[in-house]
Design a protein around this motif. Sequence first.
Motif, PDB file in Angstrom:
ATOM      1  N   THR A   1       0.832  -1.205   0.000  1.00 43.65           N
ATOM      2  CA  THR A   1       0.000   0.000   0.000  1.00 43.65           C
ATOM      3  C   THR A   1       0.866   1.255   0.000  1.00 43.65           C
ATOM      4  N   LEU A   2       1.942   1.248   0.780  1.00 40.97           N
ATOM      5  CA  LEU A   2       2.870   2.378   0.794  1.00 40.97           C
ATOM      6  C   LEU A   2       3.513   2.560  -0.577  1.00 40.97           C
ATOM      7  N   ASN A   3       3.913   1.460  -1.194  1.00 44.65           N
ATOM      8  CA  ASN A   3       4.587   1.543  -2.491  1.00 44.65           C
ATOM      9  C   ASN A   3       3.675   2.102  -3.570  1.00 44.65           C
ATOM     10  N   LYS A   4       2.397   1.682  -3.567  1.00 44.36           N
ATOM     11  CA  LYS A   4       1.446   2.163  -4.570  1.00 44.36           C
ATOM     12  C   LYS A   4       1.213   3.662  -4.456  1.00 44.36           C
ATOM     13  N   ALA A   5       1.327   4.171  -3.238  1.00 46.27           N
ATOM     14  CA  ALA A   5       1.068   5.598  -3.013  1.00 46.27           C
ATOM     15  C   ALA A   5       2.330   6.449  -3.139  1.00 46.27           C
ATOM     16  N   ASP A   6       3.444   5.824  -3.463  1.00 43.49           N
ATOM     17  CA  ASP A   6       4.735   6.517  -3.527  1.00 43.49           C
ATOM     18  C   ASP A   6       5.150   6.680  -4.986  1.00 43.49           C
ATOM     19  N   TYR A   7       5.003   7.894  -5.527  1.00 44.62           N
ATOM     20  CA  TYR A   7       5.335   8.104  -6.936  1.00 44.62           C
ATOM     21  C   TYR A   7       6.830   7.940  -7.207  1.00 44.62           C
ATOM     22  N   SER A   8       7.652   7.996  -6.153  1.00 48.25           N
ATOM     23  CA  SER A   8       9.094   7.838  -6.351  1.00 48.25           C
ATOM     24  C   SER A   8       9.538   6.382  -6.262  1.00 48.25           C
ATOM     25  N   TYR A   9       8.599   5.479  -5.956  1.00 45.24           N
ATOM     26  CA  TYR A   9       8.950   4.065  -5.767  1.00 45.24           C
ATOM     27  C   TYR A   9       9.380   3.425  -7.085  1.00 45.24           C
ATOM     28  N   VAL A  10      10.512   2.712  -7.033  1.00 43.96           N
ATOM     29  CA  VAL A  10      11.028   1.957  -8.170  1.00 43.96           C
ATOM     30  C   VAL A  10      11.428   0.578  -7.673  1.00 43.96           C
ATOM     31  N   LYS A  11      10.711  -0.442  -8.126  1.00 43.38           N
ATOM     32  CA  LYS A  11      11.011  -1.795  -7.687  1.00 43.38           C
ATOM     33  C   LYS A  11      12.450  -2.162  -8.056  1.00 43.38           C
ATOM     34  N   ASN A  12      13.168  -2.675  -7.070  1.00 40.23           N
ATOM     35  CA  ASN A  12      14.582  -3.050  -7.239  1.00 40.23           C
ATOM     36  C   ASN A  12      15.461  -1.847  -7.574  1.00 40.23           C
ATOM     37  N   GLY A  13      14.941  -0.657  -7.336  1.00 40.77           N
ATOM     38  CA  GLY A  13      15.724   0.540  -7.617  1.00 40.77           C
ATOM     39  C   GLY A  13      16.777   0.799  -6.552  1.00 40.77           C
ATOM     40  N   SER A  14      17.670   1.693  -6.847  1.00 40.10           N
ATOM     41  CA  SER A  14      18.717   2.061  -5.880  1.00 40.10           C
ATOM     42  C   SER A  14      18.863   3.585  -5.887  1.00 40.10           C
ATOM     43  N   PRO A  15      18.162   4.299  -4.987  1.00 40.29           N
ATOM     44  CA  PRO A  15      17.327   3.723  -3.925  1.00 40.29           C
ATOM     45  C   PRO A  15      15.956   3.296  -4.443  1.00 40.29           C
ATOM     46  N   GLU A  16      15.282   2.467  -3.636  1.00 41.24           N
ATOM     47  CA  GLU A  16      13.951   1.986  -3.992  1.00 41.24           C
ATOM     48  C   GLU A  16      12.914   3.104  -3.914  1.00 41.24           C
ATOM     49  N   SER A  17      13.138   4.062  -3.011  1.00 42.76           N
ATOM     50  CA  SER A  17      12.240   5.199  -2.836  1.00 42.76           C
ATOM     51  C   SER A  17      13.054   6.413  -2.434  1.00 42.76           C
TER      52      SER A  17
ATOM     53  N   ALA B   1      -1.259   2.153   6.648  1.00 36.55           N
ATOM     54  CA  ALA B   1      -0.483   2.676   5.519  1.00 36.55           C
ATOM     55  C   ALA B   1      -1.203   3.838   4.847  1.00 36.55           C
ATOM     56  N   ARG B   2      -2.528   3.727   4.714  1.00 36.77           N
ATOM     57  CA  ARG B   2      -3.281   4.797   4.067  1.00 36.77           C
ATOM     58  C   ARG B   2      -3.258   6.073   4.912  1.00 36.77           C
ATOM     59  N   LYS B   3      -3.315   5.915   6.222  1.00 39.58           N
ATOM     60  CA  LYS B   3      -3.239   7.094   7.090  1.00 39.58           C
ATOM     61  C   LYS B   3      -1.862   7.729   7.022  1.00 39.58           C
ATOM     62  N   MET B   4      -0.822   6.909   6.896  1.00 37.10           N
ATOM     63  CA  MET B   4       0.538   7.444   6.766  1.00 37.10           C
ATOM     64  C   MET B   4       0.678   8.272   5.496  1.00 37.10           C
ATOM     65  N   ASN B   5      -0.055   7.867   4.472  1.00 34.48           N
ATOM     66  CA  ASN B   5       0.021   8.560   3.188  1.00 34.48           C
ATOM     67  C   ASN B   5      -0.894   9.768   3.125  1.00 34.48           C
ATOM     68  N   ASP B   6      -1.403  10.179   4.297  1.00 24.56           N
ATOM     69  CA  ASP B   6      -2.218  11.393   4.376  1.00 24.56           C
ATOM     70  C   ASP B   6      -3.461  11.286   3.520  1.00 24.56           C
ATOM     71  N   GLU B   7      -4.087  10.114   3.543  1.00 26.85           N
ATOM     72  CA  GLU B   7      -5.326   9.941   2.802  1.00 26.85           C
ATOM     73  C   GLU B   7      -6.489  10.454   3.636  1.00 26.85           C
ATOM     74  N   THR B   8      -7.393  11.165   2.998  1.00 28.00           N
ATOM     75  CA  THR B   8      -8.560  11.674   3.703  1.00 28.00           C
ATOM     76  C   THR B   8      -9.827  11.404   2.892  1.00 28.00           C
ATOM     77  N   SER B   9     -10.940  11.233   3.588  1.00 28.00           N
ATOM     78  CA  SER B   9     -12.239  11.113   2.940  1.00 28.00           C
ATOM     79  C   SER B   9     -13.157  12.132   3.585  1.00 28.00           C
ATOM     80  N   ARG B  10     -13.920  12.859   2.754  1.00 27.78           N
ATOM     81  CA  ARG B  10     -14.754  13.912   3.312  1.00 27.78           C
ATOM     82  C   ARG B  10     -15.986  14.118   2.443  1.00 27.78           C
ATOM     83  N   LEU B  11     -17.045  14.602   3.076  1.00 31.86           N
ATOM     84  CA  LEU B  11     -18.246  14.988   2.348  1.00 31.86           C
ATOM     85  C   LEU B  11     -18.063  16.419   1.867  1.00 31.86           C
ATOM     86  N   THR B  12     -18.535  16.706   0.667  1.00 28.52           N
ATOM     87  CA  THR B  12     -18.402  18.072   0.143  1.00 28.52           C
ATOM     88  C   THR B  12     -19.750  18.750  -0.056  1.00 28.52           C
ATOM     89  N   ASN B  13     -20.869  18.018   0.154  1.00 30.80           N
ATOM     90  CA  ASN B  13     -22.181  18.633  -0.041  1.00 30.80           C
ATOM     91  C   ASN B  13     -22.642  19.362   1.217  1.00 30.80           C
TER      92      ASN B  13
END
Length: 416
Positions: free
Chosen positions: A237-253, A404-416
């Motif tokens: 979940t952290l990796n999916k939310a990390d635009y800098s993530y590169v599998k097997n990268g150096s660095p990975e994130s 993991a979602r809370k770490m990624n600053d995910e929020t859900s809110r009503l807008t109406n």
Amino acid sequence: MTVFSKTMPVLNKLIANKDGNFGILTAILIPVTIATAGVALEMTNAMQTKAGLQSAVDAATLAAATAFMHENENLSPEQASKKAQEFITDEVSKLLAPDATDEQKKKQKEELMKSSSVTAKVDESVSGKNFQITANMSYGMQLNPLISLISSKTVTIGVTSTAVSSINKGSPLSMYLVLDRSGSMSFKTDTIDKSKSSCANYTESNWGQSESKVTSSPCYINKIASLKTAVSYLVDTLNKADYSYVKNGSPESKLVRTGAIGYSDTTYSAQAVNWGTTKANDYVKAIPAYPTGGTNAYTALNNAYTALRKSTATEATAHKGNGSTSFERYIVFMTDGEMSSTTIDTNVRTMCQTIKNDGIKIFSVAFMAPTKGKSLLQTCASSAENYYAPENMEEIVEAFGEIARKMNDETSRLTN
């Protein structure tokens, strides 16, 4: 004198006579008065029904926006809208008639499906993603039959609700996993492992016996295997939310740094904090399938605190090197039991307070834990929202995903 001339004075007298007018007027006005009062009462009921419908639709739309952020990201807008409509009408039906029979709920859901429309929209950029769901729903409220004399038989109640779930891709963070690997983590859960016909199913009553003596069928997934699955879900979940993530990268994130340590009543070597999630996840995967030992989290927590505290410049320097002048610090503290002594329990509580005083956020997970273990982890959590008490494998996996979602600053809110 004609008959007409004789009857006219009688008619005039009758018309002029007011005796009995009150009775006639009363007979006319009573139904009108009752109907008017009924309308007022039904309008009150309609307002209450609309408030209840609005509340139900808001709750369902908010839940849908949160769930669809992760589960339906590959669907087309049309597919997501249709699936969201099914989800929302199902939830609204449950909320409006919690005590209804299955048949009644089915009928109500069918009616709501006909009178509702849901649209889903995804806005995504390099830095984040918004998932918006808008629901329009109407409900035909039956009126009292007497009201139909002066009004319609039904009144249509309509509500609209819009919810947005947002995730900020690329939140700089340093996280340390502090995980229980004591003997009780070898005990089975109630989840069957369909990949095996039989295995060692340990419980508190047979703990200590050889694997051959406790091997039985079906095979149940044990707590440590559940934890490993949960940690893998967290890092995915952290990796999916990390635009800098590169599998097997150096660095990975360039944003996420993680470390890990397991504990029983023995001090184990830790996996130091590194860029990315692979090393921490591999460390957890390497924990024995049937761990042993008592429960003492103090040293492990102190290890995590030492690595993340403000006075240790390592993390700040590492993040600054990748352009992040600020970052969040987290500890995920998990146990399935209680500390081996009251003294240890007290020391752990003190350590948790020290950690929180330093600004490090603690997520605590009491996995199938007894009362004392839950009490400890409730105290250690940074807030009530940061405390989890899963009772099976499915719940601990979901808990780690939500962390993991809370770490990624995910929020859900009503807008109406």
